[in-house]
Write an enzyme that holds these catalytic residues in place. Structure first.
Site, PDB file in Angstrom:
ATOM      1  N   HIS A 196     -17.470 -35.414  27.424  1.00  0.00           N
ATOM      2  CA  HIS A 196     -18.458 -35.026  26.408  1.00  0.00           C
ATOM      3  C   HIS A 196     -18.960 -33.602  26.608  1.00  0.00           C
ATOM      4  CE1 HIS A 196     -19.553 -39.518  25.632  1.00  0.00           C
ATOM      5  NE2 HIS A 196     -18.428 -39.168  25.037  1.00  0.00           N
TER       6      HIS A 196
ATOM      7  N   TYR B 141     -30.911 -28.417  24.281  1.00  0.00           N
ATOM      8  CA  TYR B 141     -29.943 -28.208  25.372  1.00  0.00           C
ATOM      9  C   TYR B 141     -30.446 -27.204  26.408  1.00  0.00           C
ATOM     10  CZ  TYR B 141     -26.903 -31.355  23.023  1.00  0.00           C
ATOM     11  OH  TYR B 141     -26.397 -32.507  22.474  1.00  0.00           O
TER      12      TYR B 141
ATOM     13  N   GLY C  79     -23.184 -47.029  35.343  1.00  0.00           N
ATOM     14  CA  GLY C  79     -24.349 -46.424  34.704  1.00  0.00           C
ATOM     15  C   GLY C  79     -24.167 -46.056  33.257  1.00  0.00           C
ATOM     16  N   THR C  80     -23.514 -46.923  32.492  1.00  0.00           N
ATOM     17  CA  THR C  80     -23.392 -46.644  31.070  1.00  0.00           C
ATOM     18  C   THR C  80     -23.681 -47.905  30.265  1.00  0.00           C
ATOM     19  OG1 THR C  80     -21.949 -45.809  29.296  1.00  0.00           O
ATOM     20  CG2 THR C  80     -20.869 -46.955  31.127  1.00  0.00           C
TER      21      THR C  80
ATOM     22  N   VAL D   5     -23.193 -34.681  30.889  1.00  0.00           N
ATOM     23  CA  VAL D   5     -23.008 -33.244  30.685  1.00  0.00           C
ATOM     24  C   VAL D   5     -23.719 -32.458  31.800  1.00  0.00           C
ATOM     25  CG1 VAL D   5     -22.647 -33.435  28.199  1.00  0.00           C
ATOM     26  CG2 VAL D   5     -24.984 -33.214  29.061  1.00  0.00           C
ATOM     27  N   ASP D   6     -24.259 -33.193  32.794  1.00  0.00           N
ATOM     28  CA  ASP D   6     -24.875 -32.520  33.953  1.00  0.00           C
ATOM     29  C   ASP D   6     -23.772 -32.151  34.943  1.00  0.00           C
ATOM     30  OD1 ASP D   6     -25.849 -35.813  34.814  1.00  0.00           O
ATOM     31  OD2 ASP D   6     -24.417 -34.653  36.002  1.00  0.00           O
TER      32      ASP D   6
ATOM     33  N   ASN E 222     -24.058 -51.526  37.237  1.00  0.00           N
ATOM     34  CA  ASN E 222     -25.054 -51.092  36.264  1.00  0.00           C
ATOM     35  C   ASN E 222     -26.413 -51.738  36.535  1.00  0.00           C
ATOM     36  OD1 ASN E 222     -24.690 -49.252  33.927  1.00  0.00           O
ATOM     37  ND2 ASN E 222     -25.739 -50.903  32.804  1.00  0.00           N
TER      38      ASN E 222
HETATM   39  C1  BV8 Z   1     -15.861 -39.743  17.803  1.00  0.00           C
HETATM   40  C2  BV8 Z   1     -23.119 -35.454  24.391  1.00  0.00           C
HETATM   41  C3  BV8 Z   1     -14.211 -39.491  16.162  1.00  0.00           C
HETATM   42  C4  BV8 Z   1     -24.426 -35.225  23.764  1.00  0.00           C
HETATM   43  C5  BV8 Z   1     -22.616 -37.649  23.680  1.00  0.00           C
HETATM   44  C6  BV8 Z   1     -19.255 -47.450  15.006  1.00  0.00           C
HETATM   45  C7  BV8 Z   1     -18.353 -48.042  15.866  1.00  0.00           C
HETATM   46  C8  BV8 Z   1     -17.628 -47.273  16.774  1.00  0.00           C
HETATM   47  C9  BV8 Z   1     -17.837 -45.900  16.852  1.00  0.00           C
HETATM   48  C10 BV8 Z   1     -18.754 -45.336  16.010  1.00  0.00           C
HETATM   49  C11 BV8 Z   1     -19.447 -46.080  15.083  1.00  0.00           C
HETATM   50  N1  BV8 Z   1     -20.260 -45.236  14.390  1.00  0.00           N
HETATM   51  C12 BV8 Z   1     -20.099 -43.979  14.868  1.00  0.00           C
HETATM   52  C13 BV8 Z   1     -19.174 -44.031  15.829  1.00  0.00           C
HETATM   53  C14 BV8 Z   1     -18.660 -42.926  16.597  1.00  0.00           C
HETATM   54  C15 BV8 Z   1     -19.674 -42.445  17.642  1.00  0.00           C
HETATM   55  C16 BV8 Z   1     -20.374 -43.576  18.335  1.00  0.00           C
HETATM   56  O1  BV8 Z   1     -19.822 -44.214  19.227  1.00  0.00           O
HETATM   57  N2  BV8 Z   1     -21.632 -43.802  17.939  1.00  0.00           N
HETATM   58  C17 BV8 Z   1     -22.411 -44.859  18.560  1.00  0.00           C
HETATM   59  C18 BV8 Z   1     -23.892 -44.423  18.637  1.00  0.00           C
HETATM   60  C19 BV8 Z   1     -22.242 -46.139  17.716  1.00  0.00           C
HETATM   61  N3  BV8 Z   1     -18.871 -41.734  18.602  1.00  0.00           N
HETATM   62  C20 BV8 Z   1     -18.604 -40.447  18.371  1.00  0.00           C
HETATM   63  O2  BV8 Z   1     -19.047 -39.821  17.437  1.00  0.00           O
HETATM   64  C21 BV8 Z   1     -17.642 -39.792  19.370  1.00  0.00           C
HETATM   65  N4  BV8 Z   1     -16.649 -39.109  18.618  1.00  0.00           N
HETATM   66  O3  BV8 Z   1     -15.881 -40.933  17.615  1.00  0.00           O
HETATM   67  O4  BV8 Z   1     -15.019 -38.909  17.168  1.00  0.00           O
HETATM   68  C22 BV8 Z   1     -13.269 -38.473  15.719  1.00  0.00           C
HETATM   69  C23 BV8 Z   1     -11.988 -38.870  15.422  1.00  0.00           C
HETATM   70  C24 BV8 Z   1     -11.096 -37.927  14.983  1.00  0.00           C
HETATM   71  C25 BV8 Z   1     -11.487 -36.599  14.881  1.00  0.00           C
HETATM   72  C26 BV8 Z   1     -12.772 -36.206  15.208  1.00  0.00           C
HETATM   73  C27 BV8 Z   1     -13.685 -37.149  15.630  1.00  0.00           C
HETATM   74  C28 BV8 Z   1     -18.357 -38.757  20.215  1.00  0.00           C
HETATM   75  C29 BV8 Z   1     -19.372 -39.422  21.100  1.00  0.00           C
HETATM   76  C30 BV8 Z   1     -19.943 -38.384  22.058  1.00  0.00           C
HETATM   77  C31 BV8 Z   1     -21.357 -38.037  21.638  1.00  0.00           C
HETATM   78  N5  BV8 Z   1     -21.946 -37.199  22.662  1.00  0.00           N
HETATM   79  N6  BV8 Z   1     -23.041 -36.854  24.627  1.00  0.00           N
HETATM   80  C32 BV8 Z   1     -25.439 -35.039  24.840  1.00  0.00           C
HETATM   81  O5  BV8 Z   1     -25.274 -35.555  25.969  1.00  0.00           O
HETATM   82  O6  BV8 Z   1     -26.418 -34.371  24.508  1.00  0.00           O
HETATM   83  S1  BV8 Z   1     -22.910 -39.310  23.855  1.00  0.00           S
HETATM   84  C33 BV8 Z   1     -24.237 -39.586  24.873  1.00  0.00           C
HETATM   85  O7  BV8 Z   1     -24.255 -41.008  25.058  1.00  0.00           O
HETATM   86  C34 BV8 Z   1     -24.146 -39.051  26.286  1.00  0.00           C
HETATM   87  O8  BV8 Z   1     -22.934 -38.398  26.579  1.00  0.00           O
HETATM   88  C35 BV8 Z   1     -24.224 -40.315  27.129  1.00  0.00           C
HETATM   89  O9  BV8 Z   1     -23.576 -40.190  28.329  1.00  0.00           O
HETATM   90  C36 BV8 Z   1     -23.518 -41.214  26.227  1.00  0.00           C
HETATM   91  C37 BV8 Z   1     -23.504 -42.649  26.501  1.00  0.00           C
HETATM   92  O10 BV8 Z   1     -24.796 -43.020  26.926  1.00  0.00           O
HETATM   93  P1  BV8 Z   1     -24.880 -43.648  28.401  1.00  0.00           P
HETATM   94  O11 BV8 Z   1     -24.256 -42.693  29.355  1.00  0.00           O
HETATM   95  O12 BV8 Z   1     -24.333 -45.018  28.370  1.00  0.00           O
HETATM   96  O13 BV8 Z   1     -26.427 -43.618  28.666  1.00  0.00           O
HETATM   97  P2  BV8 Z   1     -27.485 -44.678  28.167  1.00  0.00           P
HETATM   98  O14 BV8 Z   1     -28.833 -44.070  28.360  1.00  0.00           O
HETATM   99  O15 BV8 Z   1     -27.098 -45.189  26.819  1.00  0.00           O
HETATM  100  O16 BV8 Z   1     -27.325 -45.901  29.187  1.00  0.00           O
HETATM  101  C38 BV8 Z   1     -27.652 -45.710  30.540  1.00  0.00           C
HETATM  102  C39 BV8 Z   1     -27.161 -46.925  31.265  1.00  0.00           C
HETATM  103  O17 BV8 Z   1     -27.397 -46.721  32.655  1.00  0.00           O
HETATM  104  C40 BV8 Z   1     -27.891 -48.199  30.862  1.00  0.00           C
HETATM  105  O18 BV8 Z   1     -26.963 -49.255  30.725  1.00  0.00           O
HETATM  106  C41 BV8 Z   1     -28.818 -48.480  32.061  1.00  0.00           C
HETATM  107  O19 BV8 Z   1     -28.958 -49.870  32.320  1.00  0.00           O
HETATM  108  C42 BV8 Z   1     -28.051 -47.846  33.192  1.00  0.00           C
HETATM  109  N7  BV8 Z   1     -28.903 -47.336  34.270  1.00  0.00           N
HETATM  110  C43 BV8 Z   1     -30.132 -46.762  34.158  1.00  0.00           C
HETATM  111  N8  BV8 Z   1     -30.576 -46.447  35.388  1.00  0.00           N
HETATM  112  C44 BV8 Z   1     -29.616 -46.818  36.278  1.00  0.00           C
HETATM  113  C45 BV8 Z   1     -28.554 -47.378  35.567  1.00  0.00           C
HETATM  114  N9  BV8 Z   1     -27.455 -47.858  36.165  1.00  0.00           N
HETATM  115  C46 BV8 Z   1     -27.395 -47.763  37.512  1.00  0.00           C
HETATM  116  N10 BV8 Z   1     -28.372 -47.233  38.271  1.00  0.00           N
HETATM  117  C47 BV8 Z   1     -29.500 -46.755  37.692  1.00  0.00           C
HETATM  118  N11 BV8 Z   1     -30.474 -46.234  38.453  1.00  0.00           N
END
Ligand code: BV8
Length: 234
Positions: free
Chosen positions: A109, A56, A176-177, A93-94, A202
């Site tokens: 987040h 971080y 962008g997600t 988080v930016d 996206n």
């Molecule tokens: C919770 C902080 C419960 C960290 C982050 C199975 C099914 C459902 C859920 C789960 C499961 N197994 C586990 C879970 C839960 C889990 C989850 O979803 N896991 C996933 C991996 C399956 N979720 C959690 O744990 C959440 N909490 O569920 O709590 C609970 C209930 C009761 C009580 C207590 C708890 C918490 C999730 C938060 C985690 N923290 N961030 C950090 O940033 O260091 S998540 C992390 O991923 C970032 O925040 C990021 O923003 C986020 C999502 O990623 P994206 O933003 O989508 O980024 P990514 O790179 O993936 O994609 C980029 C996209 O942009 C692409 O599509 C690309 O094509 C596009 N792109 C690229 N360039 C461009 C563009 N688009 C446009 N223009 C461009 N130029």
């Protein structure tokens, strides 16, 4: 004027990509060989706090070298001009949305530029490295700060406020997600259930593209200003 009054916008790492910040699941998605899912957890922090703080600290330091892009500025322009409800829910988080001037903004987040004290529970603005165990700005306790970031397994912030906004939304726009992380990835279904139009802007089709009425594929700096101009001209 369209019949759209209340808007919810979800942004992810892709909106900051053209500012130079790495996304999570793209080719630049790993950090020192670690997957974010393996570093962004309470377990990782308990096991190896120095590694997680370094992760971080590096990303917090990177913020000084980047600026908001045309997509951030377009959303700030929409926020300033839109007469109805508008809420930007960012997974990022930016601080690029703020620096572009967005006001109606929520970090579900957490934020790199905030510290959370495990001694007094205060959250305070923070920049600079946390690895050296600086004292809490609120209570002075030493080596008690953790990044104010929602890790995997932790509850995202302000979920009730988000759910209320989704229930009232006439338009939900996702920018962008990858739609891989919940609960954010489920917002489109909630909005659609409540009757909102749903639009995805996206670079690639996301995991949830099938839930959107419309998907526009391309870079955010091209798609977002065009979308905002169209909405404000309607
Ligand atoms: C919770 C902080 C419960 C960290 C982050 C199975 C099914 C459902 C859920 C789960 C499961 N197994 C586990 C879970 C839960 C889990 C989850 O979803 N896991 C996933 C991996 C399956 N979720 C959690 O744990 C959440 N909490 O569920 O709590 C609970 C209930 C009761 C009580 C207590 C708890 C918490 C999730 C938060 C985690 N923290 N961030 C950090 O940033 O260091 S998540 C992390 O991923 C970032 O925040 C990021 O923003 C986020 C999502 O990623 P994206 O933003 O989508 O980024 P990514 O790179 O993936 O994609 C980029 C996209 O942009 C692409 O599509 C690309 O094509 C596009 N792109 C690229 N360039 C461009 C563009 N688009 C446009 N223009 C461009 N130029």
């Amino acid at each position: 004027m369209t019949d759209i009054r209340n808007i919810v916008i979800l942004t992810g790492a892709g909106i900051s990509a053209e500012s130079g910040l790495a996304t999570f699941r793209g080719p630049d998605g790993l950090w020192e060989g670690h997957r974010v899912e393996d570093v962004a957890t309470p377990q990782a922090f308990a096991r190896n706090p120095a590694l997680v703080q370094r992760f971080y600290d590096a990303r917090r330091a990177a913020l000084d070298g980047v600026v908001p892009n045309l997509a951030h500025h377009a959303l700030a322009r929409l926020d300033a001009a839109w007469p109805g409800d508008l809420l930007i829910v960012t997974q990022n988080v930016d601080d690029l949305h703020e620096r572009a001037g967005a006001g109606r903004l929520l970090h579900m987040h957490g934020e790199l530029k905030s510290a959370w004290c495990r001694a007094c529970d205060a959250r305070t603005p923070f920049s600079g490295p946390m690895a050296g165990g600086p004292p809490c700005p609120a209570c002075g306790a030493a080596a008690s700060l953790r990044p104010d970031i929602v890790w995997f397994g932790e509850m995202p912030y302000q979920m009730e406020r988000i759910e209320r906004a989704l229930a009232r939304a006439d338009l939900f726009v996702s920018i962008g997600t990858a739609g891989a992380v919940y609960p954010a990835a489920g917002f489109v279904q909630t909005a659609r259930y409540h009757g909102a139009d749903t639009l995805e802007l996206n670079l690639d089709p996301s995991a949830g593209s099938i839930y959107f009425h419309e998907s526009r594929i391309g870079p955010a700096t091209a798609l977002v200003p065009a979308w905002v101009d169209g909405l404000l001209a309607a």
